[in-house]
Scaffold this motif. Sequence first.
Motif, PDB file in Angstrom:
ATOM      1  N   ILE A 167       0.949  -1.288   0.093  1.00  0.00           N
ATOM      2  CA  ILE A 167       0.132   0.121   0.011  1.00  0.00           C
ATOM      3  C   ILE A 167       0.911   1.357  -0.002  1.00  0.00           C
ATOM      4  O   ILE A 167       0.575   2.129  -0.905  1.00  0.00           O
TER       5      ILE A 167
ATOM      6  N   LYS B 226     -15.989  -7.147   5.819  1.00  0.00           N
ATOM      7  CA  LYS B 226     -15.935  -5.802   5.008  1.00  0.00           C
ATOM      8  C   LYS B 226     -17.474  -5.211   5.306  1.00  0.00           C
ATOM      9  O   LYS B 226     -17.383  -4.184   6.012  1.00  0.00           O
TER      10      LYS B 226
ATOM     11  N   ILE C  67      -7.499  -5.025   3.924  1.00  0.00           N
ATOM     12  CA  ILE C  67      -8.758  -5.518   3.186  1.00  0.00           C
ATOM     13  C   ILE C  67      -8.967  -3.929   2.239  1.00  0.00           C
ATOM     14  O   ILE C  67      -9.992  -4.419   1.649  1.00  0.00           O
ATOM     15  N   GLY C  68      -8.335  -3.004   2.283  1.00  0.00           N
ATOM     16  CA  GLY C  68      -8.574  -2.023   1.496  1.00  0.00           C
ATOM     17  C   GLY C  68      -9.963  -1.425   1.594  1.00  0.00           C
ATOM     18  O   GLY C  68     -10.502  -1.196   0.547  1.00  0.00           O
TER      19      GLY C  68
ATOM     20  N   ALA D  81     -11.120   1.559   3.180  1.00  0.00           N
ATOM     21  CA  ALA D  81     -11.252   3.053   3.433  1.00  0.00           C
ATOM     22  C   ALA D  81     -11.947   3.660   2.427  1.00  0.00           C
ATOM     23  O   ALA D  81     -12.903   4.501   2.539  1.00  0.00           O
ATOM     24  N   ASN D  82     -11.432   3.556   1.098  1.00  0.00           N
ATOM     25  CA  ASN D  82     -12.027   4.222   0.056  1.00  0.00           C
ATOM     26  C   ASN D  82     -13.512   3.690  -0.153  1.00  0.00           C
ATOM     27  O   ASN D  82     -14.339   4.570  -0.464  1.00  0.00           O
ATOM     28  N   PHE D  83     -13.804   2.652   0.068  1.00  0.00           N
ATOM     29  CA  PHE D  83     -15.091   2.092  -0.034  1.00  0.00           C
ATOM     30  C   PHE D  83     -16.025   2.699   0.801  1.00  0.00           C
ATOM     31  O   PHE D  83     -17.092   3.229   0.248  1.00  0.00           O
TER      32      PHE D  83
ATOM     33  N   ASP E 115      -7.185   5.871   6.731  1.00  0.00           N
ATOM     34  CA  ASP E 115      -6.384   4.418   6.746  1.00  0.00           C
ATOM     35  C   ASP E 115      -5.184   4.553   7.363  1.00  0.00           C
ATOM     36  O   ASP E 115      -4.505   5.222   7.150  1.00  0.00           O
TER      37      ASP E 115
ATOM     38  N   TYR F 190      -0.739  14.861   2.330  1.00  0.00           N
ATOM     39  CA  TYR F 190      -1.338  13.781   2.654  1.00  0.00           C
ATOM     40  C   TYR F 190      -3.061  13.928   2.571  1.00  0.00           C
ATOM     41  O   TYR F 190      -3.712  13.087   1.847  1.00  0.00           O
TER      42      TYR F 190
ATOM     43  N   ARG G 296      -4.886  11.760  -0.005  1.00  0.00           N
ATOM     44  CA  ARG G 296      -5.481  10.588   0.648  1.00  0.00           C
ATOM     45  C   ARG G 296      -6.433   9.544   0.033  1.00  0.00           C
ATOM     46  O   ARG G 296      -6.123   8.393  -0.156  1.00  0.00           O
ATOM     47  N   ASN G 297      -7.385  10.240  -0.664  1.00  0.00           N
ATOM     48  CA  ASN G 297      -8.436   9.243  -1.218  1.00  0.00           C
ATOM     49  C   ASN G 297      -7.556   8.639  -2.722  1.00  0.00           C
ATOM     50  O   ASN G 297      -8.021   7.375  -2.813  1.00  0.00           O
TER      51      ASN G 297
ATOM     52  N   TRP H 241      -4.567   7.628  -2.824  1.00  0.00           N
ATOM     53  CA  TRP H 241      -3.598   6.498  -2.089  1.00  0.00           C
ATOM     54  C   TRP H 241      -4.187   5.383  -1.557  1.00  0.00           C
ATOM     55  O   TRP H 241      -3.658   4.345  -1.708  1.00  0.00           O
ATOM     56  N   GLN H 242      -5.439   5.578  -1.077  1.00  0.00           N
ATOM     57  CA  GLN H 242      -6.041   4.538  -0.282  1.00  0.00           C
ATOM     58  C   GLN H 242      -6.509   3.323  -1.337  1.00  0.00           C
ATOM     59  O   GLN H 242      -6.868   3.744  -2.572  1.00  0.00           O
ATOM     60  N   VAL H 243      -6.145   2.026  -1.048  1.00  0.00           N
ATOM     61  CA  VAL H 243      -6.396   0.985  -2.009  1.00  0.00           C
ATOM     62  C   VAL H 243      -7.949   0.694  -1.925  1.00  0.00           C
ATOM     63  O   VAL H 243      -8.549   0.501  -0.796  1.00  0.00           O
ATOM     64  N   ARG H 244      -8.318   0.447  -3.241  1.00  0.00           N
ATOM     65  CA  ARG H 244      -9.818  -0.180  -3.244  1.00  0.00           C
ATOM     66  C   ARG H 244      -9.844  -1.621  -3.396  1.00  0.00           C
ATOM     67  O   ARG H 244      -9.216  -1.773  -4.582  1.00  0.00           O
ATOM     68  N   ALA H 245      -9.877  -2.276  -2.522  1.00  0.00           N
ATOM     69  CA  ALA H 245      -9.700  -3.891  -2.766  1.00  0.00           C
ATOM     70  C   ALA H 245     -10.542  -4.532  -3.658  1.00  0.00           C
ATOM     71  O   ALA H 245     -11.753  -3.890  -3.709  1.00  0.00           O
TER      72      ALA H 245
END
Lengths: 222, 222
Positions: free
Chosen positions: A25, A156, A184-185, A187-189, A200, B211, B215-216, B218-222
């Motif tokens: 990440i 999730k 589990i990624g 945050a954006n969701f 995150d 940051y 932030r958005n 960078w955050q991973v969307r799994a």
Amino acid sequence: MYSQIGIIRVVTTSDDHVLYAHEKIIKSFLPSLNMVTQSIPDQLHGIYDSASEEVAIPKIIKLALEMELAGMDGIIISCCTDPALDLVREKVKIPVVGAGQAACLMAKAISTKVGVTSLTDQIPENLKNQLGNCLVAYQKVQGISNTLDLLNKSGKESVIQSANFLISQGAQCILLGCTGMATIGIANFIEQDLNIPVVDPIVASGSLINYLVNRNKWQVRA
Amino acid sequence: MYSQIGIIRVVTTSDDHVLYAHEKIIKSFLPSLNMVTQSIPDQLHGIYDSASEEVAIPKIIKLALEMELAGMDGIIISCCTDPALDLVREKVKIPVVGAGQAACLMAKAISTKVGVTSLTDQIPENLKNQLGNCLVAYQKVQGISNTLDLLNKSGKESVIQSANFLISQGAQCILLGCTGMATIGIANFIEQDLNIPVVDPIVASGSLINYLVNRNKWQVRA
């Protein structure tokens, strides 16, 4: 130009996808950080209560000292309860980030009304102290007892339910209080689905260690 | 990929060297931030007491709203007393960094024993509140009454004297509590000369806004 960052994982795992999740990440948005991830031994379920934290502390200190000796420029303790953070800072000369503190500091830059979700019945003390009067609500994620449970599909859903509850309690920013939620990624969701900023802890940690290890180079000498 | 950051300067100046000093510092280490600096009007000596702060607040809010309308992705209020910070955050939808808060958050990631130097007899309330029990000492820089005095040669000497005093009081990290101290580029000088980490409020602000606006992404969307 490149900096070397040691990442201390507090869950022992032989699953490389889990082990390297946090460094992947951070690497994705800070390519100039080289990272070395290591788990502490014999901690198959990570840190999930005070007993599992207590037993982890000497292991974390040992690993941090080894990382400093190996030439790391900074260390991330990748756990939101910030186990051994102050102790490690006393013992090593390089900057040390705790994922919990990093998340709190960043959340305070976003809002004075922060809601926290994590895995324990009570909010971890360090998060409570760091947030101070910016903490508006806490909820344990339902049906989850350790970081590995988060990897299941229902994990999730449960985090999203907690975020919704925190919003109903007045939260204007959600702090994910377990680094397994970074794995589990999610945050954006949540951010897009519920239209609220979400911190995150791993993104926060990466950003903070990048500041700490580069601060000297960035500062202008007039 | 590029983000647009508005920098609000609270000292009115026609000297481009002073006006653009802060955006130049940030640009030097964060080239992907495009910055637009504007001063609030009729504030020739900046903010240096409660009266000069009070009169500045509506001007800062007005400028922040204009910057949001102009398409900025984030705003830095480049003053360590964080004038109008909470008010601006209420009124705009984009992230807002106050230099004082940014410096405190970063200092807390370095040490629990922070010494602060600034221009007022008493430590600014916001710095005191943000640092909480991590604040160990404060000193007004001697012989300096506003940000412009810092530009004189003796200004630099005076800041170093204050840093030495703070170290004698137990400080293990120095927070420069006036963005004019960033303008004169003294952080690294103190850091190397006195062998203590020094938080430059502008370097802290740049790092924090980077940051917040990214932030958005960078955050991973799994």
